[in-house]
Structure formats: structure tokens, C-alpha cells
Motif scaffolding. Structure first.
Motif, PDB file in Angstrom:
ATOM      1  N   THR A 186      65.522  51.103 -20.910  1.00 17.78           N
ATOM      2  CA  THR A 186      66.314  50.577 -22.021  1.00 17.78           C
ATOM      3  C   THR A 186      67.711  51.196 -21.989  1.00 17.78           C
ATOM      4  O   THR A 186      67.899  52.307 -21.468  1.00 17.78           O
ATOM      5  CB  THR A 186      65.654  50.900 -23.378  1.00 17.78           C
ATOM      6  N   ASP A 187      68.672  50.462 -22.533  1.00 20.15           N
ATOM      7  CA  ASP A 187      70.049  50.986 -22.567  1.00 20.15           C
ATOM      8  C   ASP A 187      70.239  51.890 -23.799  1.00 20.15           C
ATOM      9  O   ASP A 187      69.257  52.234 -24.477  1.00 20.15           O
ATOM     10  CB  ASP A 187      71.064  49.834 -22.526  1.00 20.15           C
ATOM     11  N   SER A 188      71.488  52.213 -24.097  1.00 24.72           N
ATOM     12  CA  SER A 188      71.741  53.146 -25.199  1.00 24.72           C
ATOM     13  C   SER A 188      71.326  52.572 -26.556  1.00 24.72           C
ATOM     14  O   SER A 188      71.116  53.303 -27.518  1.00 24.72           O
ATOM     15  CB  SER A 188      73.225  53.515 -25.221  1.00 24.72           C
ATOM     16  N   LYS A 189      71.213  51.231 -26.631  1.00 29.94           N
ATOM     17  CA  LYS A 189      70.791  50.609 -27.898  1.00 29.94           C
ATOM     18  C   LYS A 189      69.300  50.267 -27.887  1.00 29.94           C
ATOM     19  O   LYS A 189      68.823  49.504 -28.739  1.00 29.94           O
ATOM     20  CB  LYS A 189      71.607  49.350 -28.149  1.00 29.94           C
ATOM     21  N   GLY A 190      68.592  50.791 -26.898  1.00 27.62           N
ATOM     22  CA  GLY A 190      67.150  50.539 -26.810  1.00 27.62           C
ATOM     23  C   GLY A 190      66.826  49.146 -26.286  1.00 27.62           C
ATOM     24  O   GLY A 190      65.674  48.718 -26.354  1.00 27.62           O
ATOM     25  N   ALA A 243      61.063  33.398 -27.995  1.00 29.77           N
ATOM     26  CA  ALA A 243      61.460  32.080 -27.474  1.00 29.77           C
ATOM     27  C   ALA A 243      61.471  31.109 -28.648  1.00 29.77           C
ATOM     28  O   ALA A 243      60.541  31.075 -29.438  1.00 29.77           O
ATOM     29  CB  ALA A 243      60.473  31.624 -26.423  1.00 29.77           C
ATOM     30  N   ARG A 244      62.549  30.365 -28.761  1.00 26.56           N
ATOM     31  CA  ARG A 244      62.713  29.458 -29.895  1.00 26.56           C
ATOM     32  C   ARG A 244      61.604  28.389 -29.946  1.00 26.56           C
ATOM     33  O   ARG A 244      61.035  28.057 -28.915  1.00 26.56           O
ATOM     34  CB  ARG A 244      64.054  28.763 -29.678  1.00 26.56           C
ATOM     35  N   GLU A 245      61.341  27.866 -31.125  1.00 28.19           N
ATOM     36  CA  GLU A 245      60.326  26.831 -31.256  1.00 28.19           C
ATOM     37  C   GLU A 245      60.630  25.679 -30.294  1.00 28.19           C
ATOM     38  O   GLU A 245      61.782  25.272 -30.132  1.00 28.19           O
ATOM     39  CB  GLU A 245      60.312  26.295 -32.693  1.00 28.19           C
ATOM     40  N   HIS A 246      59.591  25.143 -29.680  1.00 26.99           N
ATOM     41  CA  HIS A 246      59.693  24.102 -28.663  1.00 26.99           C
ATOM     42  C   HIS A 246      60.264  24.631 -27.356  1.00 26.99           C
ATOM     43  O   HIS A 246      60.401  23.901 -26.398  1.00 26.99           O
ATOM     44  CB  HIS A 246      60.541  22.906 -29.127  1.00 26.99           C
ATOM     45  N   TRP A 247      60.657  25.925 -27.353  1.00 24.63           N
ATOM     46  CA  TRP A 247      61.124  26.551 -26.130  1.00 24.63           C
ATOM     47  C   TRP A 247      60.031  27.530 -25.728  1.00 24.63           C
ATOM     48  O   TRP A 247      59.184  27.889 -26.520  1.00 24.63           O
ATOM     49  CB  TRP A 247      62.438  27.300 -26.367  1.00 24.63           C
ATOM     50  N   LYS A 248      60.071  27.937 -24.503  1.00 25.42           N
ATOM     51  CA  LYS A 248      59.049  28.879 -24.038  1.00 25.42           C
ATOM     52  C   LYS A 248      59.727  29.865 -23.122  1.00 25.42           C
ATOM     53  O   LYS A 248      60.791  29.573 -22.577  1.00 25.42           O
ATOM     54  CB  LYS A 248      57.961  28.128 -23.252  1.00 25.42           C
ATOM     55  N   TYR A 249      59.095  31.038 -22.951  1.00 26.06           N
ATOM     56  CA  TYR A 249      59.581  31.918 -21.900  1.00 26.06           C
ATOM     57  C   TYR A 249      59.408  31.151 -20.589  1.00 26.06           C
ATOM     58  O   TYR A 249      58.342  30.612 -20.325  1.00 26.06           O
ATOM     59  CB  TYR A 249      58.778  33.213 -21.873  1.00 26.06           C
ATOM     60  N   THR A 250      60.473  31.107 -19.818  1.00 26.24           N
ATOM     61  CA  THR A 250      60.472  30.283 -18.602  1.00 26.24           C
ATOM     62  C   THR A 250      60.943  31.111 -17.408  1.00 26.24           C
ATOM     63  O   THR A 250      61.880  31.916 -17.546  1.00 26.24           O
ATOM     64  CB  THR A 250      61.424  29.073 -18.803  1.00 26.24           C
ATOM     65  N   ALA A 251      60.300  30.902 -16.264  1.00 19.59           N
ATOM     66  CA  ALA A 251      60.705  31.599 -15.034  1.00 19.59           C
ATOM     67  C   ALA A 251      62.190  31.350 -14.768  1.00 19.59           C
ATOM     68  O   ALA A 251      62.712  30.262 -15.056  1.00 19.59           O
ATOM     69  CB  ALA A 251      59.872  31.095 -13.868  1.00 19.59           C
ATOM     70  N   ASN A 252      62.848  32.356 -14.250  1.00 16.28           N
ATOM     71  CA  ASN A 252      64.283  32.307 -13.919  1.00 16.28           C
ATOM     72  C   ASN A 252      65.190  32.350 -15.145  1.00 16.28           C
ATOM     73  O   ASN A 252      66.401  32.169 -15.015  1.00 16.28           O
ATOM     74  CB  ASN A 252      64.652  31.065 -13.084  1.00 16.28           C
ATOM     75  N   GLN A 253      64.619  32.535 -16.329  1.00 14.61           N
ATOM     76  CA  GLN A 253      65.456  32.670 -17.526  1.00 14.61           C
ATOM     77  C   GLN A 253      65.370  34.096 -18.062  1.00 14.61           C
ATOM     78  O   GLN A 253      64.359  34.769 -17.882  1.00 14.61           O
ATOM     79  CB  GLN A 253      65.028  31.685 -18.602  1.00 14.61           C
ATOM     80  N   GLU A 254      66.431  34.496 -18.738  1.00  9.33           N
ATOM     81  CA  GLU A 254      66.494  35.880 -19.207  1.00  9.33           C
ATOM     82  C   GLU A 254      65.680  36.066 -20.497  1.00  9.33           C
ATOM     83  O   GLU A 254      65.692  35.198 -21.369  1.00  9.33           O
ATOM     84  CB  GLU A 254      67.953  36.259 -19.465  1.00  9.33           C
ATOM     85  N   ALA A 255      64.994  37.188 -20.582  1.00 10.30           N
ATOM     86  CA  ALA A 255      64.297  37.552 -21.821  1.00 10.30           C
ATOM     87  C   ALA A 255      64.783  38.942 -22.217  1.00 10.30           C
ATOM     88  O   ALA A 255      65.013  39.793 -21.356  1.00 10.30           O
ATOM     89  CB  ALA A 255      62.797  37.559 -21.594  1.00 10.30           C
ATOM     90  N   SER A 256      64.968  39.158 -23.520  1.00 10.73           N
ATOM     91  CA  SER A 256      65.472  40.452 -23.993  1.00 10.73           C
ATOM     92  C   SER A 256      64.511  41.067 -25.006  1.00 10.73           C
ATOM     93  O   SER A 256      63.883  40.352 -25.797  1.00 10.73           O
ATOM     94  CB  SER A 256      66.837  40.276 -24.668  1.00 10.73           C
ATOM     95  N   PHE A 257      64.442  42.378 -24.986  1.00  7.86           N
ATOM     96  CA  PHE A 257      63.541  43.118 -25.876  1.00  7.86           C
ATOM     97  C   PHE A 257      64.227  44.404 -26.330  1.00  7.86           C
ATOM     98  O   PHE A 257      65.173  44.870 -25.689  1.00  7.86           O
ATOM     99  CB  PHE A 257      62.231  43.469 -25.139  1.00  7.86           C
ATOM    100  N   GLN A 258      63.703  44.949 -27.426  1.00  9.71           N
ATOM    101  CA  GLN A 258      64.180  46.259 -27.876  1.00  9.71           C
ATOM    102  C   GLN A 258      62.968  47.167 -28.097  1.00  9.71           C
ATOM    103  O   GLN A 258      61.930  46.710 -28.585  1.00  9.71           O
ATOM    104  CB  GLN A 258      64.973  46.124 -29.174  1.00  9.71           C
ATOM    105  N   PRO A 302      66.062  52.391 -32.495  1.00 14.71           N
ATOM    106  CA  PRO A 302      66.056  52.061 -31.065  1.00 14.71           C
ATOM    107  C   PRO A 302      65.801  53.295 -30.199  1.00 14.71           C
ATOM    108  O   PRO A 302      66.296  54.387 -30.514  1.00 14.71           O
ATOM    109  CB  PRO A 302      67.463  51.512 -30.818  1.00 14.71           C
ATOM    110  N   LEU A 303      65.038  53.098 -29.144  1.00 16.86           N
ATOM    111  CA  LEU A 303      64.700  54.205 -28.257  1.00 16.86           C
ATOM    112  C   LEU A 303      65.457  54.008 -26.935  1.00 16.86           C
ATOM    113  O   LEU A 303      65.144  53.102 -26.158  1.00 16.86           O
ATOM    114  CB  LEU A 303      63.186  54.209 -28.015  1.00 16.86           C
ATOM    115  N   ALA A 304      66.449  54.850 -26.710  1.00 16.08           N
ATOM    116  CA  ALA A 304      67.318  54.684 -25.527  1.00 16.08           C
ATOM    117  C   ALA A 304      66.711  55.353 -24.293  1.00 16.08           C
ATOM    118  O   ALA A 304      65.885  56.265 -24.410  1.00 16.08           O
ATOM    119  CB  ALA A 304      68.684  55.275 -25.821  1.00 16.08           C
TER     120      ALA A 304
END
Lengths: 349, 266
Positions: B177-181, B135-150, B157-159
Motif C-alpha cells: 500500500t502507498d502512504s494513504k494505504g 464495481a459499479r452496478e451492472h459493472w463487474k471486476y473485469t480482467a485488464n481493468q484496474e481495481a483499487s483498495f484501501q 489507512p495502513l501505509a
């Protein structure tokens, strides 16, 4: 005919467009954190609320430093150099960039300035009657507003919040009403900044003010040049440092200037003093260094835009003749004129 | 009174604990102070859940490492004087395999000139959950918003790998995870009681946990962070449009007033 690459306004538009893309969508190109953000204090309105920008507007750190550092330090009676250094660093970064480009940031880089010029372009292409110059009395009344906004919304209110006199609603009040926050997010497909915050009466008032101001700019910008720039606190901050910038605007006054006035008419900020001034340095506090006054000066060498001592653009009768002609052709090409011509053709048939 | 003194901290820790308590992971230590305040130079306290025998350290934004000293899995992390995200690292290898945990707290200080993506990309373990991006500075993980991980194993990457998402509110679901992990999900809006105003809603925790067996060795990895309530619960877009329309009407009024003055002059 003047080739586009020689037309200063065309060159400026290309630079503005490139800067707009970079400052609004920069993180897509260089990543969210281009080495700890491109700059902590790039003196443009590239908004930190914009999810895809790559840098910060100088006004965000300034308000936060007043609220979270200077205010509490004053309250505790512990104003030390360590407290002031971040503020001085912010202003120092601003100053370095400002020395390099001076107020040309406003006229060539700022995305909100570009957006307002784009609004004017839409108005012109729709054939709306444009207000070429505002009444000098009205201009004089508007001018102090930017200083008031800089003092109150950027320094005093955040400082008072930091000292505990006011609520968090006044911690970063300029950001709360800044049209760039709404505009850059809309260009990113995010309408959240348009929402009215009902959490406290204070936040609600600020968000209503912000949306109302943005709506006002959307309409006024169609017929009036640069409506928000006239009250922008960055213009006021630039004005403080304008004497140290390397980009200069100079004039060699002649008696013909009194009768002409084309420079003042061309100025998007309605600085009528450009015409009347007998000073060499005509970089006035409201100037955005767009260079239109130099372009529309019909006398050779009377006006010039310089980088230090190197002339970038010098007024020239030949250039003026072609530029004026190109401007007329450009202004005639609009929707209203197209309908009139079409009707004329039909009547003729 | 004595009973309260003993039981209250235990109760608080239990309340903060994420549901997957058997998983090695980081979580904030309960604090009586308001977390939303800017206490820039104050230390931050964390608990390493199920952390017996784990090796811990802190990685700075410039990738410098510091060992972490604990008091019974309770870590008081002092600011390093460097601005940006840091990485809390825990690793334990036993006969049953390798367990790792990461968390990225933000500390204020002087700019380092290092991008947080350098820190997240930096290989900390063989098997790792990487936020893409943090989450960008001054931003936070927020409910109803998308978060992505690998998910990566030895940097690759582990697919098609399972990953469990749990929140301290009891929400739990599995993803692959998808084909790109990569995996993305919408952070659940599972605050039990939403109060009006960001500061009135305490942050809650989410935990990502993945496990894999590679070359007969079992690996487990966790990523934890807090998330905040969705402010759109008290922010209205229709009223925003009303205010925008009101501003446009004022603009039109000014425009017509000016036009009439001009006509009058003529």
C-alpha cells in the motif's frame, strides 16, 4: 445591445453546459452512488454505460424490465401487480420529473441535445453553410420514426426477448444503437463503446449500426440542427405526457402570424405548425421547449413560455430587435468570414 | 455412478477453490445454473473456506445485520428484498490472532436510498480491506481493468503494508500500500481459454489477503470477489473506426445531395 444575462439562448446554453458536466461527470462530484443513484429514471440521456455519470436514463430500466420481468411473466402467464409495479415506478418517476420540467428536459438538460448543439456551433464557426429549415415533407416523413423506435426498440423487442422469442441481442436494443452511449464515454476518454462486438452476428450488426449512426450524426450535426433529436424515443415518450407538464408554450394567434413565420424558421426541430396553428397551446410533440420561437417572435405578447401561469418569456418587439441583431453578429463571426475579411484587407492594401 | 455422485461435488468445490485455501475467505458455491442469467429472487450460495469456528453475518445496504446460518460452512443467502451490495462477514478470534473475511454480493430488490460506499466505509473489523470503490452496478471486476483498495486499521489507512493477490487461475503477486494505504492493480487476464462471448466464459475468483501485527495481536483479513473476461478479446476498435468513418461518409453524401437539390431549385 442585449446583455447576455437577458438573452434566453445564452441562459439556456449556461444551463445546458452545467447539466452536461453534471450528467456526464456527475459521479466525480457526488460519488458513484449518490444515494442509490441520483435517480433510477431521470428522463435524460445520461447513460449508465458512462463510468462517471451519477444517474440513469429512463430507457435502461424500461428495457430491462420488459426483458427480465414483464416478458418472462407473460410467458409464464403470471402477470401480477408485483411484476408491473417496477414498470409503473419507472414511469411514475419519469412522470413526476416530467410534470416539473415538461419537454424542457430535451432543450435544456439532455447531454446528447447539448452535444448536437455544440456540433452545430462548430459548423457555424467554421462557416459551413447551415440548413436553416428542412423541407416540411421530409420533416413529416421523419416524425413517425421516433414512435417506431420507442415501440420496437424500447418495448417490443425487449419484451420478445423476455418471452424467449429472440436472443439476448434484442434485450436492450435501443442502448445498443444509442449515440449517447458512445458520446458520453468518449467524453470520459473511453473508446470501448466504439468497438465492434464480434461475439455474435446480432451484436456485430448492432455495434456497426451504432457507430455508423454516430458518424452520421457527427457530420450531419455540423450543418443540420438536432439530427438525432428528431428520431429520439425520449421525445416520443415526452410527447405522451406533454399535456401534464407545468412548462407551457402558448400563442395568441394574430393575422400577422400568417405572413411572418420567423418562429417556425427559428425552431431547431422545424415545427412549421407553430406558425400556422391558431390554437392557444402550441406545445407540439416534437417541441424541445428551447424557447427560440418566443425569442424570435416580433410581436408583443403573441407567444409566451410559461411555468404553470407564471410567464418565463413573452415575445417582445424590443427584445426581438436586439436578439436578432445579436444573432447576426454571432453568425458573422466565423472562420470563413474571417478569411474573406482578411483577403479583402490584403486586396485593399 | 455412486462414485460420481460423491466425487463430483468435491471435484467442483476443488475447482472453485482459490489457491490460498488456508486463508479464511468467502467463495461462491459451485452451481450448475448459468450465473449470467438474471435470477433476481433466487438465493445465492457461498462457502466459507477454512471457516471452522467463525462468527458470520450479513450486513444489508442500510447497515442492518442478519446472522447467517450454515450447513458445514455452506451458506444459502436469501435476497433481503433490498437492492444493492450486501456484505458477507466472517470473523474468528483465537489465541493466534483475529481472522476476518468479507465479500460483497449484489442482491436485487427495492431501492434503499443508501450508497454502497456507506457499506464499505462502515467499520466491520479492526483490520479491513476496503474496495475503493466497488464495481459499479451492472459493472463487474473485469480482467485488464484496474481495481483499487484501501487497507485500514481501526478506521485509519495502513501505509507500506504488504498484501497478497491470488486468483483461482494460479496467478499470485504481492503489492504494497502507498502512504494513504491505497493499492491499485490491473486484474490479471489469466483466463486459461477465452471463448468468444461473455456468457461462454465462467467467472473466476480473486482473493486479497493481508496480515499485520498491532499491539502484539496478529490480524489477518481477506477480500474476495469474482471477475469476468475482458470483452475486448472479441471487440475490435479498428473496425469501430471503419464503421464510424462509413457513417461520416453517408453524412457527407446526404449533405452534398441536399446542397445539389437546393442549387437545382435555384
Amino acid at each position: 445591445m442585449l446583455p447576455h444575462w437577458k438573452n434566453l439562448s445564452v441562459i439556456r446554453k449556461v444551463v445546458q453546459l452545467a447539466c452536461f458536466i453534471f450528467l456526464v461527470y456527475g459521479s466525480v462530484i457526488i460519488g458513484f452512488y449518490a444515494a442509490d443513484k441520483l435517480s433510477r429514471a431521470l428522463p435524460t440521456l445520461a447513460c449508465a454505460y458512462d463510468a462517471k455519470t451519477a444517474d440513469y436514463c429512463v430507457l435502461i430500466p424500461l428495457q430491462h424490465q420488459m426483458d427480465h420481468r414483464v416478458g418472462p411473466a407473460i410467458k409464464a402467464g403470471q402477470v401480477t401487480l408485483a411484476i408491473l409495479i417496477p414498470v409503473l415506478t419507472t414511469l411514475g418517476t419519469f412522470l413526476i420529473l416530467f410534470v416539473l420540467l415538461n419537454k424542457a428536459f430535451c432543450g435544456w438538460v439532455c447531454p446528447l441535445g447539448t452535444f448536437q448543439e455544440f456540433l452545430g456551433l462548430i459548423g457555424q464557426k467554421l462557416g459551413l453553410k447551415r440548413r436553416d429549415s428542412l423541407d416540411p415533407k421530409l420533416v413529416k416523413r421523419i416524425r413517425p420514426v421516433k414512435w417506431l423506435i420507442l415501440a420496437l426498440l424500447v418495448f417490443i423487442f425487449p419484451l420478445m426477448t423476455g418471452m424467449g422469442f429472440t436472443g439476448h441481442e434484442l434485450g436492450d436494443p435501443f442502448c445498443k444503437i444509442c449515440p449517447s452511449r458512445i458520446m458520453t464515454n468518449l467524453f470520459n476518454g473511453n473508446m470501448d463503446e466504439l468497438r465492434i462486438d464480434t461475439s455474435t452476428p446480432g451484436y456485430m450488426v448492432w455495434s456497426i449500426l451504432a457507430d455508423t449512426l454516430f458518424g452520421l450524426i457527427l457530420v450531419i450535426g455540423l450543418t443540420t440542427r438536432q439530427p438525432f433529436c428528431r428520431i429520439c424515443p425520449l421525445l416520443a415518450m415526452h410527447a405522451i405526457f406533454r399535456k401534464v407538464g407545468l412548462v407551457r408554450l402558448v400563442k395568441n394567434y394574430t393575422s400577422r402570424c400568417d405572413k411572418c413565420g420567423l418562429c417556425a424558421k427559428a425552431c431547431p426541430m422545424d415545427i412549421h405548425e407553430i406558425q400556422t396553428s391558431k390554437e392557444k397551446d402550441i406545445l407540439f410533440p416534437d417541441c424541445t421547449l428551447c424557447g427560440r420561437c418566443v425569442e424570435f417572435c416580433p410581436d408583443k405578447g403573441v407567444m409566451a413560455m410559461k411555468y404553470a401561469i407564471i410567464p418565463i418569456k413573452v415575445s417582445d418587439p424590443q427584445y426581438f430587435k436586439h436578439r436578432n441583431k445579436a444573432q447576426k453578429v454571432w453568425e458573422k463571426a466565423n472562420l470563413r468570414q474571417w478569411f474573406i475579411n482578411r483577403k479583402k484587407k490584403k486586396d485593399h492594401v | 455412478m455412486m462414485f460420481l455422485k460423491i466425487s463430483l461435488p468435491i471435484l467442483l468445490i476443488c475447482m472453485w477453490a482459490a489457491p490460498a485455501s488456508a486463508v479464511l475467505h468467502w467463495q461462491p458455491a459451485p452451481s450448475s445454473k448459468d450465473n449470467m442469467q438474471h435470477q433476481r429472487m433466487a438465493h445465492k450460495s457461498f462457502i466459507l473456506v477454512d471457516g471452522q469456528g467463525a462468527y458470520t453475518h450479513l450486513i444489508h445496504p442500510d447497515l442492518k445485520k442478519d446472522p447467517l446460518l450454515d450447513t458445514e460452512q455452506h451458506f444459502a443467502v436469501k435476497p433481503t428484498g433490498k437492492n444493492n451490495y450486501h456484505a458477507l462477514i466472517a470473523q474468528r478470534t483465537t489465541s493466534q490472532g483475529t481472522e476476518t473475511a468479507v465479500r460483497y454480493p449484489y442482491f436485487h430488490g427495492r431501492p434503499t436510498g443508501f450508497s454502497p460506499s456507506k457499506l464499505t466505509d462502515h467499520a466491520k473489523f479492526d483490520f479491513e480491506i476496503i474496495p475503493m470503490p466497488l464495481a459499479r452496478e451492472h459493472w463487474k471486476y473485469t480482467a485488464n481493468q484496474e481495481a483499487s483498495f484501501q487497507l485500514r486499521f481501526k478506521g485509519k489507512p495502513l501505509a507500506k503494508q504488504s498484501i497478497q493477490v491470488t486468483t483461482s487461475q494460479g496467478t499470485a503477486f504481492d503489492l504494497k500500500t502507498d502512504s494513504k494505504g491505497m493499492l491499485s492493480f490491473i486484474i490479471p487476464d489469466d483466463f486459461s481459454e477465452v471463448k468468444v462471448g461473455q456468457r461462454k466464459n465462467p467467472k473466476i475468483e480473486f482473493l486479497l489477503h493481508a496480515q499485520t501485527t498491532q499491539n502484539n495481536h496478529h490480524y489477518q483479513s481477506s477480500f474476495s470477489s469474482f471477475y469476468v473476461v475482458d470483452p475486448n478479446h472479441w471487440r475490435s476498435l479498428p473496425w469501430g473506426f471503419v464503421a464510424l468513418f462509413f457513417g461520416m461518409m453517408i453524412g457527407l453524401l446526404i449533405h452534398f445531395k441536399y446542397r445539389n437539390i437546393k442549387k437545382g431549385k435555384r
